[in-house]
Motif scaffolding. Structure first.
Motif, PDB file in Angstrom:
ATOM      1  N   ARG A 151      -1.914   5.200  -1.375  1.00 36.95           N
ATOM      2  CA  ARG A 151      -0.366   5.260  -1.280  1.00 36.95           C
ATOM      3  C   ARG A 151       0.421   4.094  -1.951  1.00 36.95           C
ATOM      4  O   ARG A 151       1.517   3.801  -1.899  1.00 36.95           O
ATOM      5  CB  ARG A 151      -0.080   5.519   0.236  1.00 36.95           C
ATOM      6  N   MET A 152      -0.215   3.100  -2.544  1.00 39.27           N
ATOM      7  CA  MET A 152       0.094   2.005  -3.231  1.00 39.27           C
ATOM      8  C   MET A 152      -0.455   1.634  -4.480  1.00 39.27           C
ATOM      9  O   MET A 152      -1.529   2.028  -4.765  1.00 39.27           O
ATOM     10  CB  MET A 152      -0.159   0.777  -2.316  1.00 39.27           C
ATOM     11  N   SER A 153       0.254   1.036  -5.329  1.00 36.18           N
ATOM     12  CA  SER A 153      -0.311   0.388  -6.749  1.00 36.18           C
ATOM     13  C   SER A 153      -0.913  -0.927  -6.459  1.00 36.18           C
ATOM     14  O   SER A 153      -0.587  -1.606  -5.529  1.00 36.18           O
ATOM     15  CB  SER A 153       0.782   0.348  -7.762  1.00 36.18           C
ATOM     16  N   SER A 160       4.777  -6.464   0.359  1.00 39.94           N
ATOM     17  CA  SER A 160       4.962  -5.380  -0.800  1.00 39.94           C
ATOM     18  C   SER A 160       6.140  -4.615  -0.237  1.00 39.94           C
ATOM     19  O   SER A 160       6.360  -4.066   0.850  1.00 39.94           O
ATOM     20  CB  SER A 160       3.996  -4.457  -0.838  1.00 39.94           C
ATOM     21  N   CYS A 167       1.224  -8.837  -1.390  1.00 39.86           N
ATOM     22  CA  CYS A 167       0.719  -9.096  -2.588  1.00 39.86           C
ATOM     23  C   CYS A 167       0.733 -10.629  -3.094  1.00 39.86           C
ATOM     24  O   CYS A 167       1.603 -11.348  -2.782  1.00 39.86           O
ATOM     25  CB  CYS A 167       1.421  -8.281  -3.783  1.00 39.86           C
ATOM     26  N   GLN A 175       6.269  -1.525  -0.799  1.00 41.34           N
ATOM     27  CA  GLN A 175       5.665  -0.157  -0.723  1.00 41.34           C
ATOM     28  C   GLN A 175       5.503   0.571   0.866  1.00 41.34           C
ATOM     29  O   GLN A 175       5.169   1.403   0.820  1.00 41.34           O
ATOM     30  CB  GLN A 175       4.119  -0.240  -1.409  1.00 41.34           C
ATOM     31  N   GLY A 176       6.071  -0.170   1.647  1.00 40.13           N
ATOM     32  CA  GLY A 176       6.102   0.226   3.017  1.00 40.13           C
ATOM     33  C   GLY A 176       4.991  -0.487   4.066  1.00 40.13           C
ATOM     34  O   GLY A 176       4.065  -0.917   3.639  1.00 40.13           O
TER      35      GLY A 176
END
Length: 245
Positions: free
Chosen positions: A165-167, A67, A92, A69-70
């Motif tokens: 903090r993530m989708s 991901s 993911c 997102q970090g």
């Protein structure tokens, strides 16, 4: 005999025995974990694409991508005397909004706390292999630091905080990445930190202390009886001498 010593022994003995029994229980737990781990290692990796946790230590493969997102850095991880972090990155899965947290390994940190390590990115679609596991609570040196940008440095990694903090969805289990896999860093994970043999050794020490306490108390008891008897005999002798006089 000094009754304070007897009372102290009666209070301390159950504590020593309890600690010894607790160490035996921990040794048996570790043996069960190691047996489960070894049993899983003999099985071929299975493809897994579910948020539901597979059996602990099961060898699985995941298809997807890391991901963007970090990354998450678990703080205060010492390896061979060097300070660093354990790196976790969401992975993911293909064709889904579901992600699994992947422990990639250890990376050295900077003594300057304001400098965070540069974690190598691994773009593109990948197939990862590793061991399924639960995320155990780690010893915390303090509260998690507020951070608005990745990488997120934390004292204790909590999946609930990662989800905020993530989708997408995040699985309740983690993948301990094999050393030869894409994105793998220095491996540090072990199925047990302290082997069962150490717990058995500690149990022997506690039981030995309990035995020594019983022996010392018994010796003190016998010595006290002998001293009391000598005092009585000395008193009778003094009375007889006085009567003669």
């Amino acid at each position: 005999m000094n009754w304070k010593i007897l009372l102290f022994s009666l209070l301390l003995l159950p504590v020593l025995l309890g600690l010894g029994c607790w160490q035996l229980m921990r040794a048996q737990e570790k043996e069960q974990w190691l047996q489960a781990y070894q049993a899983m290692q003999s099985k071929a990796p299975q493809r897994y694409d579910s948020l539901q946790a597979p059996p602990r230590y099961a060898r699985v493969t995941l298809s997807g991508a890391y991901s963007p997102q970090g990354d998450w850095l678990l703080d205060n991880q010492i390896r061979e005397g060097r300070f660093g972090y354990r790196v976790f990155t969401p992975f993911c899965l293909d064709g889904d909004d579901a992600c699994v947290m992947v422990e990639r390994g250890w990376i050295q940190g900077d003594l300057d706390r304001s400098v965070l390590p540069q974690i190598p990115a691994v773009p593109g679609r990948l197939i990862l292999q590793g061991r399924a596991d639960t995320l155990s609570d780690s010893y915390s040196m303090g509260p998690n630091e507020a951070s608005t940008a990745a990488p997120y440095r934390v004292q204790t990694l909590k999946l609930e905080e990662v989800r905020e903090r993530m989708s997408g969805q995040l699985a309740s289990w983690v993948l301990r990445l094999d050393p030869d896999q894409p994105g793998a860093l220095t491996p540090v994970w072990e199925p047990v930190v302290m082997g069962p043999e150490k717990h058995y050794g500690y149990a022997v020490q506690w039981f030995a202390m309990a035995l020594a306490l019983v022996a010392l108390t018994f010796w003190k008891w016998r010595r006290g009886d002998s001293e009391d008897k000598n005092l009585e005999e000395a008193g009778e002798t003094d009375i007889g001498t006085t009567g003669h006089g």
